[in-house]
Design a protein around this motif. Sequence first.
Motif, PDB file in Angstrom:
ATOM      1  N   HIS A  10      -1.166   6.140   7.338  1.00  0.00           N
ATOM      2  CA  HIS A  10      -1.706   5.732   6.048  1.00  0.00           C
ATOM      3  C   HIS A  10      -3.234   5.743   6.078  1.00  0.00           C
ATOM      4  O   HIS A  10      -3.880   6.175   5.112  1.00  0.00           O
ATOM      5  N   GLN A  11      -3.824   5.299   7.161  1.00  0.00           N
ATOM      6  CA  GLN A  11      -5.281   5.280   7.274  1.00  0.00           C
ATOM      7  C   GLN A  11      -5.849   6.694   7.240  1.00  0.00           C
ATOM      8  O   GLN A  11      -6.894   6.949   6.626  1.00  0.00           O
ATOM      9  N   ARG A  14      -5.057   8.224   3.507  1.00  0.00           N
ATOM     10  CA  ARG A  14      -5.543   7.514   2.322  1.00  0.00           C
ATOM     11  C   ARG A  14      -6.585   8.304   1.526  1.00  0.00           C
ATOM     12  O   ARG A  14      -6.447   8.439   0.290  1.00  0.00           O
ATOM     13  N   GLU A  18      -5.987   9.545  -2.375  1.00  0.00           N
ATOM     14  CA  GLU A  18      -6.884   9.181  -3.470  1.00  0.00           C
ATOM     15  C   GLU A  18      -7.427  10.425  -4.165  1.00  0.00           C
ATOM     16  O   GLU A  18      -7.522  10.464  -5.403  1.00  0.00           O
ATOM     17  N   VAL A  45      -1.969   5.014  -5.826  1.00  0.00           N
ATOM     18  CA  VAL A  45      -1.587   5.421  -4.475  1.00  0.00           C
ATOM     19  C   VAL A  45      -0.796   4.270  -3.866  1.00  0.00           C
ATOM     20  O   VAL A  45      -1.196   3.104  -3.962  1.00  0.00           O
ATOM     21  N   LYS A  47       0.541   1.428  -1.743  1.00  0.00           N
ATOM     22  CA  LYS A  47      -0.133   0.568  -0.768  1.00  0.00           C
ATOM     23  C   LYS A  47       0.659   0.511   0.535  1.00  0.00           C
ATOM     24  O   LYS A  47       1.879   0.664   0.555  1.00  0.00           O
ATOM     25  N   LEU A  48      -0.088   0.278   1.613  1.00  0.00           N
ATOM     26  CA  LEU A  48       0.552   0.209   2.927  1.00  0.00           C
ATOM     27  C   LEU A  48       1.637  -0.857   2.963  1.00  0.00           C
ATOM     28  O   LEU A  48       2.727  -0.640   3.514  1.00  0.00           O
TER      29      LEU A  48
END
Length: 324
Positions: A10-11, A14, A18, A45, A47-48
């Motif tokens: 996810h990091q 991201r 976006e 988007v 969310k984690l």
Amino acid sequence: MSVNVLTERHQVERPHLEAALMAWKTSLQDLARPIDQNVHVDGRVKKLQSILVKAYKDGPASPRSWDSFGDLVALKVVFPTLAGAEIFTKELKEAAQSNGISCALDPRRSAPEKLEYSSDQFDLCNPKICDAAGNGLKVEVQVRTVASDAWYMVDHRLRYKNATKLPADLQRRVLRLIVLTELFDAEVDSLIKDVNAYESDTPAGLFNQVKELFTDFTRSYTAPSRPEGLFETLLSAYNKDDQLALVDILRELITKDGVHLRQVMSEHTYGAENYVEKYDWLYTQPEALLVADLARKPRLLASTVENTDFEQLVNSMADELKVN
């Protein structure tokens, strides 16, 4: 292998998610606004926290993989009318096919004996909008009306995301609201058709048709100012048959001379080198199309606007808008 696979992915992804959201939002708005300028396009988007909850909800032994999530980027296109939503669904499908975009459409409709939410859901993938590995990012797009969007938000709050499981009677009351949304959408479309039929033989109705044509041509969604009596004055230069065919006449003009008209109009917009507001504001109005058409008959146009408040301005516009 890291124990935080989804978190780390996810990091990394991201920024790409976006960027995909912004790119899709822009393209959907560009496609939707010519249909209805009051359309609302929004998105998010995932969310984690939401990813982790869904990934591990069946227990930590067999979590869902990152690639199993098809709604990491989700958007909604909300139209005031059902007719607008239906036109957009058709045009989005055609645009995807012509631009090499993977497109799967799920027309979600309830059976006659059931109360269920209706919408058009697209699963789209543009190979030019990529993730960190260079692969096309999947996005989900829902097309619905304002009324159905309102029901959707209420249902999410009271049923879908409510920790309390509602008893059957309360669930039924939530579902009954669907009937109201269906009736509202149907009545709005019927009312618009009846109003259009009523206006079809009036100058105001004809102005609305010219306004829509001008809006599509210029991609300008500013409300027209309706300068006092100018449309009616210009309309008087046309005989009865030409008035009935005015929209087709102007459409033909745009097809033939649209490049020239856009060029002239661009020289009279805010920011242009010689922009003067008291002269150039009329180039942003639907009446400019009539001036451009009548510029091909300068003597008729001059006599039509003679001794009016717009005489000098209209004649000056006609000199520039006519094709030599």
